[in-house]
Design a protein around this motif. Structure first.
Motif, mmCIF file in Angstrom:
data_model
loop_
_atom_site.group_PDB
_atom_site.id
_atom_site.type_symbol
_atom_site.label_atom_id
_atom_site.label_comp_id
_atom_site.label_asym_id
_atom_site.label_seq_id
_atom_site.Cartn_x
_atom_site.Cartn_y
_atom_site.Cartn_z
ATOM 1 N N ILE A 50 -7.039 -8.046 -43.604
ATOM 2 C CA ILE A 50 -6.059 -7.285 -42.767
ATOM 3 C C ILE A 50 -5.970 -6.096 -42.555
ATOM 4 O O ILE A 50 -5.477 -5.406 -41.699
ATOM 5 C CB ILE A 50 -4.635 -7.670 -43.810
ATOM 6 C CG1 ILE A 50 -4.332 -9.204 -43.743
ATOM 7 C CG2 ILE A 50 -3.462 -7.350 -43.213
ATOM 8 C CD1 ILE A 50 -3.435 -9.748 -44.933
ATOM 9 N N PHE A 51 -6.555 -5.026 -43.606
ATOM 10 C CA PHE A 51 -6.546 -3.611 -43.530
ATOM 11 C C PHE A 51 -7.824 -3.090 -43.112
ATOM 12 O O PHE A 51 -7.941 -1.739 -42.850
ATOM 13 C CB PHE A 51 -5.906 -3.053 -44.552
ATOM 14 C CG PHE A 51 -6.515 -3.176 -45.889
ATOM 15 C CD1 PHE A 51 -7.732 -2.271 -46.094
ATOM 16 C CD2 PHE A 51 -6.270 -4.083 -46.992
ATOM 17 C CE1 PHE A 51 -8.212 -2.358 -47.260
ATOM 18 C CE2 PHE A 51 -6.991 -4.022 -48.086
ATOM 19 C CZ PHE A 51 -7.999 -3.349 -48.556
ATOM 20 N N LEU A 52 -8.949 -3.542 -43.229
ATOM 21 C CA LEU A 52 -10.146 -2.963 -42.911
ATOM 22 C C LEU A 52 -10.646 -2.663 -41.762
ATOM 23 O O LEU A 52 -11.374 -1.948 -41.259
ATOM 24 C CB LEU A 52 -11.101 -3.813 -43.667
ATOM 25 C CG LEU A 52 -11.666 -3.512 -45.224
ATOM 26 C CD1 LEU A 52 -12.694 -4.218 -45.641
ATOM 27 C CD2 LEU A 52 -11.638 -2.078 -45.467
ATOM 28 N N ASP A 53 -9.752 -3.433 -40.561
ATOM 29 C CA ASP A 53 -9.956 -3.112 -39.059
ATOM 30 C C ASP A 53 -10.089 -1.487 -38.736
ATOM 31 O O ASP A 53 -10.771 -1.252 -38.130
ATOM 32 C CB ASP A 53 -9.227 -4.063 -38.202
ATOM 33 C CG ASP A 53 -7.797 -3.883 -38.619
ATOM 34 O OD1 ASP A 53 -7.239 -2.869 -38.723
ATOM 35 O OD2 ASP A 53 -7.253 -4.949 -38.371
ATOM 36 N N LYS A 54 -8.866 -1.151 -39.073
ATOM 37 C CA LYS A 54 -8.586 0.409 -38.909
ATOM 38 C C LYS A 54 -9.742 1.281 -39.508
ATOM 39 O O LYS A 54 -9.783 2.446 -39.385
ATOM 40 C CB LYS A 54 -7.113 0.833 -39.091
ATOM 41 C CG LYS A 54 -6.713 0.583 -40.551
ATOM 42 C CD LYS A 54 -5.280 0.990 -40.737
ATOM 43 C CE LYS A 54 -4.453 -0.146 -40.191
ATOM 44 N NZ LYS A 54 -3.037 -0.190 -40.609
#
Length: 331
Positions: A50-54
């Motif tokens: 959920i949060f590693l893309d950025k």
């Protein structure tokens, strides 16, 4: 000899990364207290999807801030890259593999434009330049897709965002590879040493033969390229894209870098600190999401973290610690 070892040990434990580890443990403890569903191995593992893309944008942003610059156009670059990719595939019949490659090229081109403008108009700060391109890139995304969503990606494309390899999220594996690569690039190569030299004294670096303009362009191109990689993972996870995706991503990324101990004055910082900060903010947002905290409240918390991370290094913690130890020894 003993005094030298004691001094080295003290210096080791006063590093910023140790404070970040304590903050990370505090975040885990608070989230565990607030939600019974937080401390779950599978949940913590899959939360990275959920949060590693950025987080991919954090790596070049570390280099940019060490150079005393900043790039606030990265969220818009994510949007434009993903919109171009989706439009090519859905509207023009371009194979998805080719659309992904073009997505990466678009991101790199956005970074190249930023870099060229910054070195061409040296009287303008990077904030002003990338503010302009932030509006430009987001505007182009709206021109291409208007206010519509575009999806219908092939089934295999969802693997980027939701796939596992040997039980480990694919995005986490890719993140680790990039983390290792960028850490080595920054701390173990001549290129990385030149970035630190430029951050400390760009004028002296130029007169020492460092290709200042070329290095800046390369770093900004890397930022655009990593924004395009973020676009691929984000579009894969969402199953579609639209011009308003990745809004406020620049805030999260800059907060992660600043919290990671990268000096806003340039020339100082380590990739490890930024990596730890990624997981602090990532799991903070994940934990708050479990208890349905509003996104506006999350922005307030991230803003506070950003301010604290900038202010704390100015407090001379080493001096405070030394006075505390001296006072205890006196007593």
């Amino acid at each position: 000899m003993t005094n030298k070892q004691e001094f080295s040990l003290k210096k080791f434990f006063l590093q910023w990364e140790w404070l970040l580890i304590l903050v990370f443990l505090l975040v885990l403890a608070i989230n565990t207290h607030l939600s019974p569903y937080f401390l779950n191995g599978a949940g913590l593992r899959d939360a990275t999807m959920i949060f590693l893309d950025k987080a991919f944008i954090v790596f070049p942003m570390v280099m940019i801030m060490i150079l005393r610059d900043i790039d606030i156009s990265v969220g818009s670059t994510v949007a434009l890259s993903s919109v171009v990719m989706a439009t090519l595939y859905n509207n023009l019949g371009v194979p998805m593999e080719a659309a992904i490659i073009i997505c990466l090229l678009v991101g790199a081109l956005c970074g190249l434009i930023n870099g060229l403008l910054i070195i061409k108009f040296k009287e303008l700060s990077a904030v002003i330049v990338t503010l302009g391109t932030m509006i430009l890139y987001r505007g182009l995304a709206y021109v291409i897709l208007e206010d519509q969503a575009s999806g219908n990606f092939p089934e295999w494309f969802s693997f980027f965002g939701w796939g596992h390899v040997a039980g480990i999220p694919f995005i986490l594996l890719v993140f680790v590879l990039f983390a290792i690569g960028f850490t080595l690039l920054l701390h173990k190569t001549t290129f990385g040493r030149q970035i630190f030299a430029m951050g400390n004294n760009p004028t002296a670096s130029r007169f020492s033969g460092v290709q200042v303009d070329k290095i800046k362009i390369i770093v900004f191109v890397l930022a655009g390229l990593m924004a395009a990689i973020t676009a691929i993972f984000l579009a894969s996870r969402m199953g579609s894209t639209r011009p308003n995706i990745a809004t406020n991503y620049e805030l999260d990324v800059i907060a992660m870098v600043a919290l990671g101990g990268i000096s806003t004055a340039g020339g100082k910082g380590r990739m490890l600190g930024a990596i730890i900060a990624i997981f602090i903010i990532g799991y903070l947002q994940y934990g708050l999401g479990l208890i349905n905290i509003a996104s506006q409240t999350m922005l307030v918390i991230i803003g506070i973290l950003l301010i604290v991370s900038v202010v704390i290094p100015k407090l001379n913690l080493k001096g405070i610690f030394s006075r505390f130890v001296k006072k205890r020894n006196t007593n």
